[in-house]
Structure formats: structure tokens, C-alpha cells
Design a protein around this motif. Structure first.
Motif, PDB file in Angstrom:
ATOM      1  N   LYS A   1      26.379 -43.538  -4.432  1.00 15.67           N
ATOM      2  CA  LYS A   1      26.699 -44.952  -4.282  1.00 15.67           C
ATOM      3  C   LYS A   1      25.454 -45.761  -3.914  1.00 15.67           C
ATOM      4  CE  LYS A   1      30.808 -47.336  -2.752  1.00 15.67           C
ATOM      5  NZ  LYS A   1      31.994 -47.254  -1.877  1.00 15.67           N
ATOM      6  N   ALA A   2      24.640 -45.214  -3.020  1.00 17.63           N
ATOM      7  CA  ALA A   2      23.414 -45.907  -2.610  1.00 17.63           C
ATOM      8  C   ALA A   2      22.444 -46.039  -3.776  1.00 17.63           C
ATOM      9  CB  ALA A   2      22.758 -45.160  -1.448  1.00 17.63           C
ATOM     10  N   LEU A   3      22.326 -44.982  -4.607  1.00 24.29           N
ATOM     11  CA  LEU A   3      21.434 -45.036  -5.770  1.00 24.29           C
ATOM     12  C   LEU A   3      21.927 -46.056  -6.779  1.00 24.29           C
ATOM     13  CD1 LEU A   3      20.606 -41.246  -6.329  1.00 24.29           C
ATOM     14  CD2 LEU A   3      19.039 -43.038  -5.583  1.00 24.29           C
ATOM     15  N   LEU A   4      23.241 -46.095  -7.025  1.00 26.14           N
ATOM     16  CA  LEU A   4      23.787 -47.066  -7.960  1.00 26.14           C
ATOM     17  C   LEU A   4      23.540 -48.485  -7.468  1.00 26.14           C
ATOM     18  CD1 LEU A   4      25.485 -47.655 -10.485  1.00 26.14           C
ATOM     19  CD2 LEU A   4      27.525 -47.482  -9.069  1.00 26.14           C
ATOM     20  N   HIS A   5      23.760 -48.709  -6.181  1.00 28.57           N
ATOM     21  CA  HIS A   5      23.532 -50.043  -5.611  1.00 28.57           C
ATOM     22  C   HIS A   5      22.059 -50.406  -5.660  1.00 28.57           C
ATOM     23  CE1 HIS A   5      22.870 -52.980  -2.356  1.00 28.57           C
ATOM     24  NE2 HIS A   5      24.032 -53.453  -2.736  1.00 28.57           N
TER      25      HIS A   5
ATOM     26  N   GLU B   1      33.310 -47.630  -8.030  1.00 32.05           N
ATOM     27  CA  GLU B   1      31.960 -47.682  -7.450  1.00 32.05           C
ATOM     28  C   GLU B   1      31.230 -48.937  -7.913  1.00 32.05           C
ATOM     29  OE1 GLU B   1      29.573 -44.225  -7.873  1.00 32.05           O
ATOM     30  OE2 GLU B   1      31.166 -42.824  -7.363  1.00 32.05           O
ATOM     31  N   ALA B   2      31.322 -49.253  -9.216  1.00 36.30           N
ATOM     32  CA  ALA B   2      30.659 -50.452  -9.731  1.00 36.30           C
ATOM     33  C   ALA B   2      31.266 -51.708  -9.138  1.00 36.30           C
ATOM     34  CB  ALA B   2      30.760 -50.481 -11.261  1.00 36.30           C
ATOM     35  N   ARG B   3      32.583 -51.706  -8.914  1.00 39.31           N
ATOM     36  CA  ARG B   3      33.243 -52.860  -8.319  1.00 39.31           C
ATOM     37  C   ARG B   3      32.753 -53.090  -6.892  1.00 39.31           C
ATOM     38  NH1 ARG B   3      39.148 -51.656  -8.136  1.00 39.31           N
ATOM     39  NH2 ARG B   3      39.152 -52.148 -10.356  1.00 39.31           N
ATOM     40  N   ASP B   4      32.547 -51.998  -6.134  1.00 36.79           N
ATOM     41  CA  ASP B   4      32.035 -52.127  -4.771  1.00 36.79           C
ATOM     42  C   ASP B   4      30.634 -52.717  -4.769  1.00 36.79           C
ATOM     43  OD1 ASP B   4      34.354 -51.084  -3.799  1.00 36.79           O
ATOM     44  OD2 ASP B   4      33.590 -49.043  -3.553  1.00 36.79           O
ATOM     45  N   VAL B   5      29.797 -52.266  -5.717  1.00 34.01           N
ATOM     46  CA  VAL B   5      28.428 -52.792  -5.809  1.00 34.01           C
ATOM     47  C   VAL B   5      28.456 -54.288  -6.103  1.00 34.01           C
ATOM     48  CG1 VAL B   5      26.294 -52.699  -7.132  1.00 34.01           C
ATOM     49  CG2 VAL B   5      27.407 -50.587  -6.473  1.00 34.01           C
ATOM     50  N   LEU B   6      29.278 -54.695  -7.038  1.00 38.86           N
ATOM     51  CA  LEU B   6      29.383 -56.118  -7.371  1.00 38.86           C
ATOM     52  C   LEU B   6      29.909 -56.931  -6.191  1.00 38.86           C
ATOM     53  CD1 LEU B   6      30.801 -56.081 -11.013  1.00 38.86           C
ATOM     54  CD2 LEU B   6      28.570 -56.900 -10.284  1.00 38.86           C
ATOM     55  N   ARG B   7      30.871 -56.358  -5.457  1.00 39.66           N
ATOM     56  CA  ARG B   7      31.438 -57.069  -4.320  1.00 39.66           C
ATOM     57  C   ARG B   7      30.385 -57.320  -3.250  1.00 39.66           C
ATOM     58  NH1 ARG B   7      35.080 -53.587  -2.919  1.00 39.66           N
ATOM     59  NH2 ARG B   7      36.591 -54.327  -4.431  1.00 39.66           N
TER      60      ARG B   7
ATOM     61  N   PRO C   1      29.639 -32.233 -25.164  1.00 36.68           N
ATOM     62  CA  PRO C   1      28.313 -32.176 -24.543  1.00 36.68           C
ATOM     63  C   PRO C   1      28.432 -32.148 -23.022  1.00 36.68           C
ATOM     64  CG  PRO C   1      28.762 -34.396 -25.292  1.00 36.68           C
ATOM     65  CD  PRO C   1      29.926 -33.560 -25.744  1.00 36.68           C
ATOM     66  N   LEU C   2      27.797 -31.189 -22.390  1.00 35.70           N
ATOM     67  CA  LEU C   2      27.855 -31.061 -20.939  1.00 35.70           C
ATOM     68  C   LEU C   2      26.870 -32.019 -20.279  1.00 35.70           C
ATOM     69  CD1 LEU C   2      28.045 -27.211 -20.309  1.00 35.70           C
ATOM     70  CD2 LEU C   2      29.914 -28.849 -20.478  1.00 35.70           C
ATOM     71  N   TYR C   3      27.247 -32.488 -19.116  1.00 39.12           N
ATOM     72  CA  TYR C   3      26.327 -33.230 -18.254  1.00 39.12           C
ATOM     73  C   TYR C   3      26.021 -32.345 -17.055  1.00 39.12           C
ATOM     74  CZ  TYR C   3      24.534 -36.521 -14.811  1.00 39.12           C
ATOM     75  OH  TYR C   3      23.755 -37.135 -13.870  1.00 39.12           O
ATOM     76  N   VAL C   4      24.750 -31.988 -16.893  1.00 41.27           N
ATOM     77  CA  VAL C   4      24.330 -31.083 -15.830  1.00 41.27           C
ATOM     78  C   VAL C   4      23.209 -31.754 -15.038  1.00 41.27           C
ATOM     79  CG1 VAL C   4      23.514 -28.772 -15.231  1.00 41.27           C
ATOM     80  CG2 VAL C   4      24.882 -29.106 -17.296  1.00 41.27           C
ATOM     81  N   ALA C   5      23.370 -31.817 -13.738  1.00 45.75           N
ATOM     82  CA  ALA C   5      22.356 -32.418 -12.862  1.00 45.75           C
ATOM     83  C   ALA C   5      22.510 -31.824 -11.470  1.00 45.75           C
ATOM     84  CB  ALA C   5      22.505 -33.936 -12.817  1.00 45.75           C
ATOM     85  N   LEU C   6      21.508 -32.089 -10.623  1.00 42.05           N
ATOM     86  CA  LEU C   6      21.595 -31.643  -9.239  1.00 42.05           C
ATOM     87  C   LEU C   6      22.730 -32.383  -8.537  1.00 42.05           C
ATOM     88  CD1 LEU C   6      17.828 -31.488  -8.194  1.00 42.05           C
ATOM     89  CD2 LEU C   6      19.364 -29.563  -8.545  1.00 42.05           C
ATOM     90  N   ALA C   7      23.509 -31.660  -7.754  1.00 45.36           N
ATOM     91  CA  ALA C   7      24.658 -32.249  -7.064  1.00 45.36           C
ATOM     92  C   ALA C   7      24.180 -33.224  -6.000  1.00 45.36           C
ATOM     93  CB  ALA C   7      25.517 -31.150  -6.448  1.00 45.36           C
ATOM     94  N   GLN C   8      24.899 -34.331  -5.853  1.00 44.20           N
ATOM     95  CA  GLN C   8      24.604 -35.346  -4.850  1.00 44.20           C
ATOM     96  C   GLN C   8      25.878 -35.683  -4.080  1.00 44.20           C
ATOM     97  OE1 GLN C   8      23.033 -38.376  -7.549  1.00 44.20           O
ATOM     98  NE2 GLN C   8      21.074 -38.249  -6.505  1.00 44.20           N
ATOM     99  N   ARG C   9      25.713 -36.083  -2.833  1.00 39.92           N
ATOM    100  CA  ARG C   9      26.866 -36.546  -2.068  1.00 39.92           C
ATOM    101  C   ARG C   9      27.302 -37.915  -2.565  1.00 39.92           C
ATOM    102  NH1 ARG C   9      23.455 -35.366   2.116  1.00 39.92           N
ATOM    103  NH2 ARG C   9      23.520 -37.546   2.803  1.00 39.92           N
ATOM    104  N   LYS C  10      28.562 -38.255  -2.276  1.00 41.63           N
ATOM    105  CA  LYS C  10      29.107 -39.505  -2.769  1.00 41.63           C
ATOM    106  C   LYS C  10      28.346 -40.704  -2.219  1.00 41.63           C
ATOM    107  CE  LYS C  10      33.443 -42.061  -3.241  1.00 41.63           C
ATOM    108  NZ  LYS C  10      34.899 -42.076  -2.980  1.00 41.63           N
ATOM    109  N   ASP C  11      27.973 -40.661  -0.937  1.00 41.55           N
ATOM    110  CA  ASP C  11      27.253 -41.788  -0.358  1.00 41.55           C
ATOM    111  C   ASP C  11      25.868 -41.939  -0.978  1.00 41.55           C
ATOM    112  OD1 ASP C  11      26.457 -39.393   0.727  1.00 41.55           O
ATOM    113  OD2 ASP C  11      26.073 -40.182   2.725  1.00 41.55           O
ATOM    114  N   GLU C  12      25.243 -40.798  -1.361  1.00 42.08           N
ATOM    115  CA  GLU C  12      23.941 -40.873  -2.014  1.00 42.08           C
ATOM    116  C   GLU C  12      24.068 -41.500  -3.399  1.00 42.08           C
ATOM    117  OE1 GLU C  12      22.447 -36.922  -2.095  1.00 42.08           O
ATOM    118  OE2 GLU C  12      21.656 -36.993  -0.044  1.00 42.08           O
TER     119      GLU C  12
END
Length: 608
Positions: free
Chosen positions: A384-388, A587-593, A371-382
């Protein structure tokens, strides 16, 4: 009681006189460290380290609010320039009015300073001319002096005295310049770039010398100096400088020789006004930001991120798969240094409408058995900010959710944070989520006794109540009572946890009559598609947790719970790609930290 002299000036300047600004802090300094230091002089009302909104990393400055003005005055006098975590603090009265801070009034500029002059030495040099609000020596990223500094006085007559006495003085055998401070915007506005005498020349060969360069430019006017920059072996580095006595001659040389080759077949010369490195870096940075903004604007809404690609996918196959939805300007499958696909790529369409249609049609579509995952491309900082942001919102909003008319569970029942899965052989987790805000609701019939140690299943799972005989019984939605697993069955589950995870429900007999274990079986995509969303997460979690535990054994439960919030197709890709899984765990480890760093610091602030 009369105020101290500096405090009287502060009060007349609309200061919050009990509040101090503490700058030049190490990024690892926390509120607790500052409280421990500043509370030695008197009661502290509050301390706040200013942090970045997205990353919660310290910005290098803080505010300390004392209860008594005398204590703040004492801290300013005795703790200014004290070192904390290897960096000297710079303390001054907090000025809440930004117009006063940015006006540059009573501020002087000093340059040509020796590298050994620091903030403390600068303060001692100028304190005889009046009370100093702030003094700062500019430093590079390594903490080395740049050779210039600023001093901000409290009285209006102090700058004139300092300029008159210190300008041209020898300080550590160097003649320093002291003058009024002029803001950058005003300097840039008043600068006349059409009048210059120093020019920069590049693109000549290694045989160029100072005499040859001077001979080349001498026909345009009187030259005061001419220099070709050399390598260690004495050959030309390909660039140099030429200074004219008159700006008209310099302008004529630029117009005559710029973009002209010295010899036939050679590179054309680059001749232009010489710039300081800071000015050149500023222009290049401005140009880079403009190009980056234009590029992002052109790709906004048309660039797609495609993940969970089969290893046989290449650029042509990716383009062919998406070409039915519109014109594709580029399609790229990312590969490693050996040329092997990383399992993801990008597809750029010519219009947002085509990209939207492709996302709608292709996301979760099975292509080459995946199964493919298709979404609009985002920058890494974006990303990370959304996950946080998502993590913080769940923490803030759901941690206080309670069911009406239910007694609170005693804190003693939860002495340590609950783990997503058991991390020890003898540990039986009660609920399947690590984060406090993700704990499931209490059973309707809960009477205040401790919940029974049993894992929750999927949606529609039974609730558990203590029976009269001490056995654990369950009541399903249909009203039929069932008995929970016996002690021997739970012991079997405990033994299973030693193999890598604790199963959330007993493994059922397969369709072919064989039984499979969650740790060894591959994901059955057809069975996964037929399951409910909660069962899907449970199946994926049982396979994801052992992999996460191998990478991050300490916070494996919390990180697994965070990763299960991601789309299922992404989780499937992480199960197959260790590189992708490690990136998400990081990325999840950074958010927790960041979260754990902010939470203790907030509790360190004294009550107001």
C-alpha cells in the motif's frame, strides 16, 4: 507594550510565542476547520495538521501560527478545551526545544482520579498553584479516563505547592495521590524486579478456593491476602494472587512451586511475580515485535509471491513447478473457506539466490495456459505504501512537465478532470488518462485552438490538426494524410460507450474473418504477446474499465489508469478473479481518498 504574563514566561523559555500547539484533535479535523475557528480571534499566518508520512492520516495534533502575540494569548485563554468534532482541544504554547518537553521538569503525576475528571476539571483544580503549560488526563482507546493524569507548570515552585496541598486530598470522594513525575525509562531502570511480595498463580482446576490456595502457600511465609478469581457461577477461573508480608517468602514460593504439578497428571503450576497489565502488555508486545522481526529477517529475499495460478493448482503442483530452482522449505496455495483456490500462493526457498533465479525464470511464464506473476512477497502495508508513493511521485513530478516552446493550453478547455474512458453516453473523451499529470503532450502543430475530440491510439499514433474546411485530418510519421472518422462513425463510437466503454480504436477484422467486440471477447494471449506495450495496455484497458466501473462508478477512469501501471500478468489475473480486482480497486480507492483529502487542505493554509 508589555507582554502578558504567560507570554513573558514563554518568551524567556525560548518559545515561538505566536505559535500554539493544538492537541487531542479528532483525526477528521482539517486545516480548513481549524482556520475557520482560530481566525475569528485574529489574522492567522498558517496552520499545519501533522500527518503520517505514508498514509497521510492526521496524527491528532496541529500548529497554529498567529500574526500577533495578543491573538495567540487570547486563543489560549478562550478556546482551550473547546470541542471540535466531538473531542475537546488541548491548547498550549508551542515548545520547539524537544529537550525541554521531555525533561519532565515542573511536571507532576496524579493518580486514583475519578473517571469523571477531564482535562478542564483538572486544569481548574491546579490552576491556583501557578500558570499551567499543559494538563492531560490519560484515556483509553474509547476516550474513558484511565484514572491518572499529568500537569506541567510554568514556574519551578508550583509543583511543590500542588503536591503539598493536593496529595491525599479527597476529590470526588476519592483520595488522590500527587507526586513528582518520573520518566518511564528512569522508573524501569530503578525498579528492582528481584524484590516483590505479590505473586501470580495459574493452571489450577475449578475446585480451587481461597482457603486451599492460602494453605498451599502458607508454609513459605506470612500471607497478607490470598484471592482466587471466580467465574459468574462461582467456580475458579484457573488463576489467582497471593501477597506475602516479606519479599523473601514470595521468592521462596516462586522457586519451590513454579512448574510443579499439584497432583499427578495435572498441569504444572505457573508461579511468578505479579505484574501490572501495562507492564505485561509491554513485555508481550516487545516479544511479539522481536519474533516478527526475526521471522521477517529469516524470510527476507527467499519468500516468493505467485499469482494467476490455475484453479487446478494445489500445494504439491506448486512445489513441483518451482523445485527445479532449489530447495523449497514451504509451498502453499491459498484457498477460501470452501477449499477453492484463490489463484495465488507462496513459495519459500532456502536461499536468496534460488529465489532470485525462480523469479527470473518463472515470471510471465505460461503454465497451464496462464502467465504466472512471480515476485518477492511483500506485506500488505508495504504494498500500500509503495502504491501510494508511486502515485504521489507521478503527481508531483509529471504534473509540471511541459514541452519547450509550446503555448499553454487554456484552463477553460479542461473545466473538469478528464476521464480514462467516457462514463456517459454523449461524452467523448479527448485523452485516455484521468490524472492531470498523465495527459499526453500537445500536438506539434497545435495553434492554440481547442484539441479535437479524438482518442489517442498506441505508440506511433497520428497527430490531429484542424483543416481549412473544418474537417479533422491526421498526419502520420510517414507523412501520409488520413481523414479522421466522420461524424457518423463517431456517433457509432458514442453508441458503443453506452454498452460499457468507449473503444480507443475501431475494432479490426479478426484473422478468421470475424469481427469481435472488446467487451465480449476474451483476451487472446498470443495476440497480446505480439502487440507493442502500448497496444497491450490499450487491449487490457478496454476489458478492465467496465469491470472497474461496476465496482467504483465515480472514479472508474482514474482507478483504471492506476491499475494499468501494474504488470500485465497481474492485470490478466484481475480480469479473471473478481476478488483480486476488488482488492486492488480498494487499495487504489484508498490512495485517491488520501490524495484528495491532502490537496484541499494544503490550499486552505493562509499565505505567509
Amino acid at each position: 507594550m508589555s507582554l502578558p504574563p504567560a507570554a513573558q514566561v514563554a518568551a524567556s523559555s525560548n518559545y515561538n510565542v505566536a505559535s500554539l500547539y493544538v492537541g487531542d484533535l479528532n483525526h477528521d479535523v482539517t486545516e480548513a476547520m481549524l482556520f475557520e475557528k482560530f481566525s475569528t480571534l485574529g489574522p492567522v499566518l498558517s496552520i499545519r495538521v501533522c500527518r503520517d508520512v505514508a498514509s497521510h492520516r492526521s496524527l491528532g495534533y496541529a500548529y497554529v501560527n498567529y500574526q500577533n502575540l495578543a491573538d495567540a494569548e487570547s486563543a489560549l485563554q478562550h478556546m482551550n478545551f473547546d470541542e471540535m468534532k466531538g473531542k475537546p482541544m488541548r491548547i498550549m504554547w508551542s515548545q520547539r526545544d524537544p529537550s525541554q518537553r521531555r525533561s519532565g521538569k515542573n511536571n507532576i503525576f496524579i493518580k486514583n482520579l475519578d473517571k469523571t475528571i477531564d482535562n478542564r476539571a483538572l486544569h481548574e483544580l491546579f490552576q491556583s498553584f501557578g500558570a499551567i503549560m499543559s494538563c492531560k488526563v490519560a484515556q483509553d482507546e474509547h476516550g474513558v479516563s484511565r484514572g491518572y493524569a499529568f500537569v506541567h507548570f510554568e514556574q519551578e515552585d508550583s509543583p511543590a505547592k500542588a503536591i503539598e496541598r493536593v496529595n491525599g486530598m479527597l476529590v470526588n470522594d476519592r483520595k488522590v495521590y500527587v507526586g513528582p513525575f518520573v520518566p518511564r525509562k528512569e522508573r524501569m531502570r530503578n525498579r528492582d524486579t528481584t524484590k516483590f511480595t505479590n505473586i501470580y498463580i495459574k493452571n489450577f482446576d475449578e475446585s480451587m478456593t481461597d482457603d486451599k490456595l492460602q494453605e498451599l502457600f502458607s508454609s513459605y511465609g506470612t500471607i497478607t491476602s490470598c484471592k482466587v478469581m471466580l467465574k459468574k457461577d462461582g467456580l475458579s477461573r484457573g488463576f489467582g494472587f497471593c501477597a506475602f508480608q516479606d519479599s523473601t517468602a514470595a521468592d521462596a514460593a516462586v522457586k519451590a512451586l513454579h512448574d510443579k504439578p499439584l497432583e499427578e497428571g495435572s498441569k504444572p503450576l505457573y508461579v511468578a511475580r505479579a505484574q501490572k497489565r501495562s507492564e505485561r502488555d509491554h513485555e508481550l508486545q516487545k516479544l511479539y515485535k522481536q519474533k516478527k522481526a526475526d521471522r521477517q529477517k529469516s524470510f527476507q529475499g527467499v519468500n516468493l509471491y505467485v499469482k494467476n495460478l490455475d484453479d487446478e493448482f494445489d500445494d504439491e503442483k506448486l512445489r513441483k513447478e518451482f523445485s527445479v530452482y532449489g530447495a523449497i522449505s514451504s509451498a502453499k496455495v491459498m484457498v477460501d473457506e470452501r477449499g477453492i483456490s484463490k489463484g495465488f500462493g507462496f513459495v519459500c526457498f532456502s536461499s536468496p539466490e534460488e529465489a532470485t533465479k525462480a523469479v527470473t525464470e518463472m515470471n510471465n511464464r505460461i503454465v497451464m495456459h496462464k502467465p504466472l506473476y512471480v515476485a518477492l512477497a511483500q506485506r500488505k502495508d508495504e504494498r500500500k505504501a509503495l502504491l501510494h508513493s508511486s502515485y504521489m511521485n507521478r503527481t508531483m513530478n509529471q504534473s509540471h512537465m511541459r514541452i519547450p516552446n509550446q503555448p499553454a493550453i487554456p484552463q477553460a478547455l479542461f473545466p473538469t478532470p478528464l476521464a480514462y474512458y467516457a462514463s456517459a453516453v454523449n461524452q467523448r473523451p479527448m485523452f485516455p488518462q484521468a490524472l492531470p499529470h498523465m495527459r499526453p503532450p500537445r500536438p506539434a502543430g497545435w495553434s492554440g485552438r481547442a484539441p479535437q475530440p479524438y482518442l489517442m491510439g498506441s505508440q506511433g499514433a497520428p497527430t490531429f490538426m484542424q483543416g481549412p474546411s473544418g474537417r479533422v485530418s491526421t498526419r502520420s510519421r510517414g507523412g501520409v494524410n488520413r481523414t479522421a472518422p466522420s461524424t457518423s462513425q463517431r456517433s457509432s463510437q458514442t453508441r458503443s460507450s453506452a454498452r460499457g466503454y468507449t473503444p480507443a480504436r475501431p475494432m479490426q477484422q479478426g484473422a478468421e474473418g470475424g469481427s469481435t467486440t472488446a467487451a465480449a471477447a476474451a483476451i487472446d494471449t498470443e495476440r497480446l504477446a505480439r502487440s507493442t506495450p502500448q497496444e497491450q495496455k490499450q487491449m487490457l484497458g478496454e476489458r478492465l474499465f467496465p469491470k472497474v466501473r461496476d465496482i467504483e462508478p465515480i472514479n472508474s477512469g482514474k482507478i483504471t489508469g492506476m491499475l494499468l501501471e501494474i504488470d500485465n500478468s497481474e492485470i490478466l489475473h484481475m480480469l479473471e478473479s473478481e476478488q483480486s480486482l476488488r482488492a486492488k480497486v480498494e487499495e487504489a480507492r484508498d490512495v485517491l481518498r488520501h490524495h484528495t483529502n491532502v490537496a484541499p487542505a494544503a490550499t486552505a493554509e493562509a499565505p505567509k
